[in-house]
Design a protein around this motif. Structure first.
Motif, mmCIF file in Angstrom:
data_model
loop_
_atom_site.group_PDB
_atom_site.id
_atom_site.type_symbol
_atom_site.label_atom_id
_atom_site.label_comp_id
_atom_site.label_asym_id
_atom_site.label_seq_id
_atom_site.Cartn_x
_atom_site.Cartn_y
_atom_site.Cartn_z
ATOM 1 N N PRO A 55 32.606 36.989 33.694
ATOM 2 C CA PRO A 55 31.746 35.991 33.037
ATOM 3 C C PRO A 55 30.332 35.904 33.602
ATOM 4 O O PRO A 55 29.448 35.338 32.936
ATOM 5 C CB PRO A 55 32.510 34.679 33.263
ATOM 6 N N ASP A 56 30.125 36.448 34.794
ATOM 7 C CA ASP A 56 28.796 36.388 35.408
ATOM 8 C C ASP A 56 27.956 37.624 35.133
ATOM 9 O O ASP A 56 26.860 37.771 35.690
ATOM 10 C CB ASP A 56 28.923 36.204 36.933
ATOM 11 N N ALA A 215 41.790 47.326 41.597
ATOM 12 C CA ALA A 215 41.540 45.927 41.944
ATOM 13 C C ALA A 215 40.647 45.824 43.184
ATOM 14 O O ALA A 215 39.670 45.058 43.201
ATOM 15 C CB ALA A 215 42.862 45.196 42.173
ATOM 16 N N ASP A 216 40.979 46.580 44.230
ATOM 17 C CA ASP A 216 40.188 46.538 45.463
ATOM 18 C C ASP A 216 38.772 47.069 45.236
ATOM 19 O O ASP A 216 37.802 46.540 45.788
ATOM 20 C CB ASP A 216 40.867 47.358 46.563
ATOM 21 N N THR A 217 38.668 48.114 44.421
ATOM 22 C CA THR A 217 37.344 48.707 44.169
ATOM 23 C C THR A 217 36.461 47.747 43.378
ATOM 24 O O THR A 217 35.278 47.567 43.696
ATOM 25 C CB THR A 217 37.504 50.035 43.394
ATOM 26 N N LEU A 218 37.034 47.101 42.375
ATOM 27 C CA LEU A 218 36.265 46.136 41.588
ATOM 28 C C LEU A 218 35.869 44.938 42.443
ATOM 29 O O LEU A 218 34.757 44.403 42.307
ATOM 30 C CB LEU A 218 37.069 45.692 40.369
ATOM 31 N N LYS A 219 36.749 44.520 43.328
ATOM 32 C CA LYS A 219 36.425 43.404 44.216
ATOM 33 C C LYS A 219 35.225 43.747 45.094
ATOM 34 O O LYS A 219 34.327 42.917 45.297
ATOM 35 C CB LYS A 219 37.630 43.058 45.095
ATOM 36 N N SER A 220 35.186 44.981 45.600
ATOM 37 C CA SER A 220 34.058 45.393 46.446
ATOM 38 C C SER A 220 32.756 45.436 45.645
ATOM 39 O O SER A 220 31.684 45.126 46.167
ATOM 40 C CB SER A 220 34.342 46.763 47.081
ATOM 41 N N ILE A 221 32.858 45.807 44.365
ATOM 42 C CA ILE A 221 31.678 45.812 43.493
ATOM 43 C C ILE A 221 31.205 44.385 43.249
ATOM 44 O O ILE A 221 30.003 44.081 43.325
ATOM 45 C CB ILE A 221 31.991 46.512 42.156
ATOM 46 N N PHE A 222 32.136 43.473 42.999
ATOM 47 C CA PHE A 222 31.774 42.070 42.759
ATOM 48 C C PHE A 222 31.148 41.457 44.013
ATOM 49 O O PHE A 222 30.208 40.656 43.918
ATOM 50 C CB PHE A 222 33.015 41.278 42.339
ATOM 51 N N GLU A 223 31.655 41.844 45.184
ATOM 52 C CA GLU A 223 31.067 41.349 46.440
ATOM 53 C C GLU A 223 29.640 41.856 46.587
ATOM 54 O O GLU A 223 28.739 41.116 47.005
ATOM 55 C CB GLU A 223 31.922 41.798 47.624
ATOM 56 N N PHE A 224 29.429 43.104 46.239
ATOM 57 C CA PHE A 224 28.084 43.693 46.290
ATOM 58 C C PHE A 224 27.130 42.948 45.359
ATOM 59 O O PHE A 224 25.961 42.724 45.699
ATOM 60 C CB PHE A 224 28.172 45.174 45.909
ATOM 61 N N LEU A 225 27.627 42.538 44.203
ATOM 62 C CA LEU A 225 26.804 41.835 43.222
ATOM 63 C C LEU A 225 26.709 40.336 43.508
ATOM 64 O O LEU A 225 25.969 39.623 42.817
ATOM 65 C CB LEU A 225 27.379 42.052 41.813
ATOM 66 N N ASP A 226 27.455 39.879 44.513
ATOM 67 C CA ASP A 226 27.459 38.470 44.896
ATOM 68 C C ASP A 226 27.912 37.580 43.740
ATOM 69 O O ASP A 226 27.284 36.566 43.421
ATOM 70 C CB ASP A 226 26.068 38.038 45.393
ATOM 71 N N ILE A 227 28.999 37.984 43.102
ATOM 72 C CA ILE A 227 29.607 37.187 42.039
ATOM 73 C C ILE A 227 31.072 36.949 42.404
ATOM 74 O O ILE A 227 31.597 37.583 43.327
ATOM 75 C CB ILE A 227 29.493 37.863 40.656
ATOM 76 N N SER A 228 31.732 36.069 41.689
ATOM 77 C CA SER A 228 33.097 35.682 42.025
ATOM 78 C C SER A 228 34.037 36.883 42.076
ATOM 79 O O SER A 228 34.035 37.732 41.183
ATOM 80 C CB SER A 228 33.619 34.675 40.997
ATOM 81 N N THR A 229 34.849 36.923 43.134
ATOM 82 C CA THR A 229 35.845 37.996 43.274
ATOM 83 C C THR A 229 37.217 37.539 42.783
ATOM 84 O O THR A 229 38.193 38.276 42.912
ATOM 85 C CB THR A 229 35.954 38.440 44.749
#
Length: 298
Positions: A55-56, A215-229
């Motif tokens: 959503p972000d 799941a882990d790879t997408l979480k690392s991408i979301f962390e990089f983008l500073d959006i909800s994991t």
């Protein structure tokens, strides 16, 4: 006299839109803070679909081919050549294209733009000056895979869509067309960006990681983008944009000329140093090509 006055009125009316543009404030378009720069045949379609479920994140869905718009290619000729599509050709300038891309943007934290053509230097070139006019904290996302497998995938694509211009012999094709190797030398492609942008704002993702640990790879991408994991997109691990025109035997790494394997290995070593990780462990075809090359020298 009357005819002269009428001609003058017609002339003035023709100038009016341009005159108004000089006094009216220019429309402020939202600025991009994420660019997906490729690489082609490396899972950008899947990555795009996953990101759009968050959503972000905003990624345009109705402009370009496979969501690629190439807004930051160096000139419109290259954009039109790489995206021969009516939805791109209708936009006569960067401002109009940017407006079309962002027309459904509703303030999402991440406003993204994408084109695999950004990492096809020197066959495509990027307008870094235009990119720098975007967000000060702009981030780059680069997804890659085993370069040997990428080459075969690109070759199959060309054989399917440009068969009359593509040799049925992959070794011959690669000797004649440097595109395969240059676009698969990932560190070489990154250099075009690292001279303009900080490596802290760059994330390199391996397709192999996205396939094996989505799941882990997408979480690392979301962390990089500073959006909800906490958001987990619906995962679809089926292959996108697959071409089945070439037989499985053509995955023989010996079909790639040794000089070009050497070039790939040299580039991969530089990338390993840059990323501080071993890539040959994750890339079996390139590793096999390296072993074959080593045994030939003994």
């Amino acid at each position: 006299m009357k005819k002269t006055i009428n001609m003058a009125l017609v002339w003035f009316k023709s100038l009016r839109p341009n005159l108004l543009s000089l006094v009216q404030p220019q429309e402020e378009l939202p600025k991009f803070n994420l660019i997906i720069i490729g690489s082609a045949k490396c899972g950008t379609t899947s990555l795009n679909q996953y990101l759009k479920q968050h959503p972000d994140v905003y990624l345009s869905s109705d402009v370009g081919i496979n969501n690629e718009t190439g807004l930051f290619l160096n000139n419109s000729f290259e954009r039109i050549k790489s995206l021969s599509n009516k939805r791109i050709r209708q936009y006569l300038n960067d401002k109009a294209l940017q407006k079309a891309i962002t027309k459904n943007y509703r303030g999402e934290k991440i406003l993204a733009e994408e084109s695999t053509d950004y990492t096809k230097f020197p066959f495509r070139t990027v307008n870094h000056k235009l990119i720098k006019q975007q967000s000060e904290n702009l981030k780059l996302l680069f997804i890659i895979r085993d370069p040997v497998r990428k080459i075969y995938s690109q070759y199959r694509h060309f054989r399917r869509h440009q068969s009359s211009n593509t040799s049925s012999n992959i070794a011959e094709e690669m000797q004649c067309n440097r595109f395969y190797i240059k676009s698969s030398c990932y560190y070489f492609q990154l250099q075009q960006f690292l001279t303009h942008f900080s490596d802290h704002n760059l994330k390199v993702v391996l397709l192999e990681d996205l396939e094996n640990s989505p799941a882990d790879t997408l979480k690392s991408i979301f962390e990089f983008l500073d959006i909800s994991t906490d958001v987990l997109p619906k995962l679809d691990l089926s292959k996108k944009n697959v071409n089945n025109q070439i037989e499985e035997k053509d995955f023989d790494v010996d079909l790639i000329p040794s000089a070009q394997i050497t070039e790939l290995l040299c580039d991969t070593k530089k990338l390993e140093s840059f990323l501080d990780m071993s890539l040959l462990e994750k890339w079996p075809l390139l590793r096999r090509a390296n072993d074959n090359l080593t045994s030939q020298k003994l």
